[in-house]
Design an enzyme around this catalytic site. Sequence first.
Site, PDB file in Angstrom:
ATOM      1  N   LYS A 278      70.478  43.925  25.590  1.00  0.00           N
ATOM      2  CA  LYS A 278      69.417  44.810  25.051  1.00  0.00           C
ATOM      3  C   LYS A 278      69.616  46.263  25.508  1.00  0.00           C
ATOM      4  O   LYS A 278      68.777  46.857  26.183  1.00  0.00           O
ATOM      5  CB  LYS A 278      68.033  44.296  25.440  1.00  0.00           C
ATOM      6  CG  LYS A 278      67.702  42.924  24.871  1.00  0.00           C
ATOM      7  CD  LYS A 278      66.253  42.561  25.081  1.00  0.00           C
ATOM      8  CE  LYS A 278      65.898  41.213  24.488  1.00  0.00           C
ATOM      9  NZ  LYS A 278      66.476  40.074  25.213  1.00  0.00           N
TER      10      LYS A 278
ATOM     11  N   GLY B 167      66.893  27.080  24.850  1.00  0.00           N
ATOM     12  CA  GLY B 167      67.265  27.008  26.257  1.00  0.00           C
ATOM     13  C   GLY B 167      66.798  25.733  26.926  1.00  0.00           C
ATOM     14  O   GLY B 167      67.516  24.727  26.969  1.00  0.00           O
ATOM     15  N   ARG B 168      65.578  25.785  27.453  1.00  0.00           N
ATOM     16  CA  ARG B 168      65.078  24.689  28.293  1.00  0.00           C
ATOM     17  C   ARG B 168      65.188  23.286  27.708  1.00  0.00           C
ATOM     18  O   ARG B 168      65.555  22.358  28.439  1.00  0.00           O
ATOM     19  CB  ARG B 168      63.636  25.006  28.740  1.00  0.00           C
ATOM     20  CG  ARG B 168      63.609  26.085  29.804  1.00  0.00           C
ATOM     21  CD  ARG B 168      62.242  26.713  29.953  1.00  0.00           C
ATOM     22  NE  ARG B 168      61.910  27.555  28.810  1.00  0.00           N
ATOM     23  CZ  ARG B 168      60.796  28.247  28.687  1.00  0.00           C
ATOM     24  NH1 ARG B 168      59.874  28.178  29.629  1.00  0.00           N
ATOM     25  NH2 ARG B 168      60.572  29.007  27.627  1.00  0.00           N
TER      26      ARG B 168
ATOM     27  N   THR C 173      58.559  40.311  21.829  1.00  0.00           N
ATOM     28  CA  THR C 173      57.383  39.466  21.572  1.00  0.00           C
ATOM     29  C   THR C 173      56.359  39.568  22.701  1.00  0.00           C
ATOM     30  O   THR C 173      55.233  39.126  22.556  1.00  0.00           O
ATOM     31  CB  THR C 173      57.791  37.992  21.365  1.00  0.00           C
ATOM     32  OG1 THR C 173      58.728  37.643  22.369  1.00  0.00           O
ATOM     33  CG2 THR C 173      58.402  37.766  20.008  1.00  0.00           C
TER      34      THR C 173
ATOM     35  N   ARG D 236      61.985  24.936  18.968  1.00  0.00           N
ATOM     36  CA  ARG D 236      61.828  23.678  19.706  1.00  0.00           C
ATOM     37  C   ARG D 236      62.108  22.492  18.794  1.00  0.00           C
ATOM     38  O   ARG D 236      61.504  22.400  17.712  1.00  0.00           O
ATOM     39  CB  ARG D 236      60.385  23.540  20.229  1.00  0.00           C
ATOM     40  CG  ARG D 236      60.060  24.452  21.402  1.00  0.00           C
ATOM     41  CD  ARG D 236      60.826  24.011  22.643  1.00  0.00           C
ATOM     42  NE  ARG D 236      60.639  24.905  23.784  1.00  0.00           N
ATOM     43  CZ  ARG D 236      61.412  25.943  24.093  1.00  0.00           C
ATOM     44  NH1 ARG D 236      62.441  26.255  23.331  1.00  0.00           N
ATOM     45  NH2 ARG D 236      61.187  26.668  25.168  1.00  0.00           N
TER      46      ARG D 236
ATOM     47  N   LYS E 113      74.292  31.924  25.092  1.00  0.00           N
ATOM     48  CA  LYS E 113      73.713  33.257  25.306  1.00  0.00           C
ATOM     49  C   LYS E 113      73.636  33.545  26.795  1.00  0.00           C
ATOM     50  O   LYS E 113      73.049  32.791  27.558  1.00  0.00           O
ATOM     51  CB  LYS E 113      72.303  33.338  24.702  1.00  0.00           C
ATOM     52  CG  LYS E 113      71.602  34.677  24.991  1.00  0.00           C
ATOM     53  CD  LYS E 113      70.323  34.828  24.199  1.00  0.00           C
ATOM     54  CE  LYS E 113      69.102  34.357  24.930  1.00  0.00           C
ATOM     55  NZ  LYS E 113      68.619  35.290  25.970  1.00  0.00           N
TER      56      LYS E 113
ATOM     57  N   GLN F 187      56.544  29.167  25.349  1.00  0.00           N
ATOM     58  CA  GLN F 187      56.694  29.708  23.994  1.00  0.00           C
ATOM     59  C   GLN F 187      55.408  29.416  23.210  1.00  0.00           C
ATOM     60  O   GLN F 187      54.937  28.294  23.163  1.00  0.00           O
ATOM     61  CB  GLN F 187      57.895  29.063  23.275  1.00  0.00           C
ATOM     62  CG  GLN F 187      59.237  29.359  23.923  1.00  0.00           C
ATOM     63  CD  GLN F 187      59.758  30.746  23.581  1.00  0.00           C
ATOM     64  OE1 GLN F 187      59.049  31.573  23.018  1.00  0.00           O
ATOM     65  NE2 GLN F 187      61.002  31.018  23.953  1.00  0.00           N
TER      66      GLN F 187
ATOM     67  N   ASP G 190      73.341  39.152  25.756  1.00  0.00           N
ATOM     68  CA  ASP G 190      72.011  39.691  25.425  1.00  0.00           C
ATOM     69  C   ASP G 190      71.616  40.752  26.453  1.00  0.00           C
ATOM     70  O   ASP G 190      70.804  40.499  27.340  1.00  0.00           O
ATOM     71  CB  ASP G 190      71.011  38.518  25.410  1.00  0.00           C
ATOM     72  CG  ASP G 190      69.653  38.921  24.871  1.00  0.00           C
ATOM     73  OD1 ASP G 190      69.542  39.983  24.250  1.00  0.00           O
ATOM     74  OD2 ASP G 190      68.698  38.137  25.065  1.00  0.00           O
TER      75      ASP G 190
ATOM     76  N   HIS H 249      69.760  50.222  25.683  1.00  0.00           N
ATOM     77  CA  HIS H 249      68.853  51.285  25.218  1.00  0.00           C
ATOM     78  C   HIS H 249      69.065  52.500  26.119  1.00  0.00           C
ATOM     79  O   HIS H 249      68.640  52.502  27.268  1.00  0.00           O
ATOM     80  CB  HIS H 249      67.398  50.801  25.300  1.00  0.00           C
ATOM     81  CG  HIS H 249      66.407  51.792  24.765  1.00  0.00           C
ATOM     82  ND1 HIS H 249      65.055  51.546  24.781  1.00  0.00           N
ATOM     83  CD2 HIS H 249      66.559  53.007  24.197  1.00  0.00           C
ATOM     84  CE1 HIS H 249      64.418  52.578  24.247  1.00  0.00           C
ATOM     85  NE2 HIS H 249      65.312  53.482  23.892  1.00  0.00           N
ATOM     86  N   ASP H 250      69.737  53.534  25.606  1.00  0.00           N
ATOM     87  CA  ASP H 250      70.009  54.736  26.408  1.00  0.00           C
ATOM     88  C   ASP H 250      70.402  55.849  25.433  1.00  0.00           C
ATOM     89  O   ASP H 250      70.297  55.663  24.210  1.00  0.00           O
ATOM     90  CB  ASP H 250      71.123  54.438  27.435  1.00  0.00           C
ATOM     91  CG  ASP H 250      70.958  55.261  28.706  1.00  0.00           C
ATOM     92  OD1 ASP H 250      70.751  56.484  28.590  1.00  0.00           O
ATOM     93  OD2 ASP H 250      71.052  54.687  29.800  1.00  0.00           O
TER      94      ASP H 250
ATOM     95  N   THR I  92      75.955  57.103  26.104  1.00  0.00           N
ATOM     96  CA  THR I  92      75.995  56.053  27.131  1.00  0.00           C
ATOM     97  C   THR I  92      76.068  54.666  26.495  1.00  0.00           C
ATOM     98  O   THR I  92      76.812  53.799  26.959  1.00  0.00           O
ATOM     99  CB  THR I  92      74.746  56.173  28.046  1.00  0.00           C
ATOM    100  OG1 THR I  92      74.749  57.484  28.611  1.00  0.00           O
ATOM    101  CG2 THR I  92      74.750  55.138  29.145  1.00  0.00           C
TER     102      THR I  92
ATOM    103  N   ASP J  67      69.938  30.250  30.743  1.00  0.00           N
ATOM    104  CA  ASP J  67      69.091  30.930  31.741  1.00  0.00           C
ATOM    105  C   ASP J  67      69.033  30.090  33.016  1.00  0.00           C
ATOM    106  O   ASP J  67      67.969  29.585  33.396  1.00  0.00           O
ATOM    107  CB  ASP J  67      67.684  31.148  31.173  1.00  0.00           C
ATOM    108  CG  ASP J  67      67.704  31.997  29.912  1.00  0.00           C
ATOM    109  OD1 ASP J  67      68.508  32.938  29.847  1.00  0.00           O
ATOM    110  OD2 ASP J  67      66.926  31.704  28.988  1.00  0.00           O
TER     111      ASP J  67
HETATM  112  O1  C5P Z   1      64.090  28.148  27.116  1.00  0.00           O
HETATM  113  P1  C5P Z   1      63.824  28.773  25.789  1.00  0.00           P
HETATM  114  O2  C5P Z   1      64.318  27.960  24.612  1.00  0.00           O
HETATM  115  O3  C5P Z   1      62.375  29.180  25.607  1.00  0.00           O
HETATM  116  O4  C5P Z   1      64.716  30.100  25.813  1.00  0.00           O
HETATM  117  C1  C5P Z   1      64.683  31.033  24.792  1.00  0.00           C
HETATM  118  C2  C5P Z   1      65.587  32.182  25.097  1.00  0.00           C
HETATM  119  O5  C5P Z   1      65.384  33.206  24.115  1.00  0.00           O
HETATM  120  C3  C5P Z   1      65.354  32.849  26.447  1.00  0.00           C
HETATM  121  O6  C5P Z   1      66.616  33.358  26.901  1.00  0.00           O
HETATM  122  C4  C5P Z   1      64.414  33.985  26.122  1.00  0.00           C
HETATM  123  O7  C5P Z   1      64.501  35.065  27.008  1.00  0.00           O
HETATM  124  C5  C5P Z   1      64.907  34.393  24.730  1.00  0.00           C
HETATM  125  N1  C5P Z   1      63.895  35.050  23.905  1.00  0.00           N
HETATM  126  C6  C5P Z   1      62.699  34.483  23.564  1.00  0.00           C
HETATM  127  N2  C5P Z   1      61.802  35.140  22.780  1.00  0.00           N
HETATM  128  C7  C5P Z   1      62.087  36.356  22.347  1.00  0.00           C
HETATM  129  C8  C5P Z   1      63.291  36.952  22.665  1.00  0.00           C
HETATM  130  C9  C5P Z   1      64.205  36.267  23.457  1.00  0.00           C
HETATM  131  O8  C5P Z   1      62.427  33.357  23.950  1.00  0.00           O
HETATM  132  N3  C5P Z   1      61.225  36.955  21.570  1.00  0.00           N
END
Ligand code: C5P
Length: 236
Positions: free
Chosen positions: A68, A215-216, A125, A186, A39, A195, A66, A70-71, A75, A17
């Site tokens: 997601k 991610g982070r 979520t 984490r 991702k 989160q 990713d 929906h259509d 499509t 991201d």
């Molecule tokens: O930076 P972080 O580890 O929080 O990133 C988690 C990734 O998972 C992000 O791309 C976020 O949009 C995705 N995600 C999430 N929770 C969800 C669905 C997707 O954190 N329920």
Amino acid sequence: MNTMNESKTCELILALDIEERSVAIDLLKRAGDDLEWVKIGLQMFTKYGPEYVREISDLGKKIFLDLKLHDIPNTVAKAVESVSELPIHMLTLHACGGSEMMEWAVKAQKSNKPDLQLLGVTVLTSMDEAGLAAMGIEETVENRISRLAQLAQDSGMTGLVCSPHEVSLPKQQLGQSITLVTPGVRPVGADAGDQKRIMTPAKAADAGSDFIVVGRPIYQADDPAAIVASIRSELS
Ligand code: C5P
């Protein structure tokens, strides 16, 4: 190495991201070759498009796209057909699009890209019971997740995205063969950020995750390769 349910190991996916393409590419180089999965979400795909996917694939990465989807069934099936031309390994769609939409998507996937794993998203979520009720859905979040997970499997989908909170449920309900991808993970000692319900990599793997998305903690680290190594050691 785990390729879609062939073994019970859990693999790491980096959520890329990052707003700037050059920063993202540099990060991937610094994260090292042990990082296999990336991702790419809506933010980056809508900005940089299919060429970005190819560029990351050319760095030797497997890609979870990713989007997601929906259509209407036609499509979504056509979109699956289109992305089948890309070097991707996983693709998300919303299970609330219904069984016909998922069946058409699965049919398009099987005829165009048999190795592509389609993952169903059940309830975001960011959605709670009040949000569901406002849409006329009088059901608990848990029941809705369970209903949509079943619908996804009955429609031929073989994987789901699920939060750490609910990761132990789908395998009890749907069997061990369903592939589970879990964000909200984490490593021990890492900042949770926004989160709320986090889990460590080891606990997510124990609970049934086949893939964790982080991610982070990786892309904000001074030494991303070291964090990748430490997470992977938690998973092995
Ligand atoms: O930076 P972080 O580890 O929080 O990133 C988690 C990734 O998972 C992000 O791309 C976020 O949009 C995705 N995600 C999430 N929770 C969800 C669905 C997707 O954190 N329920």
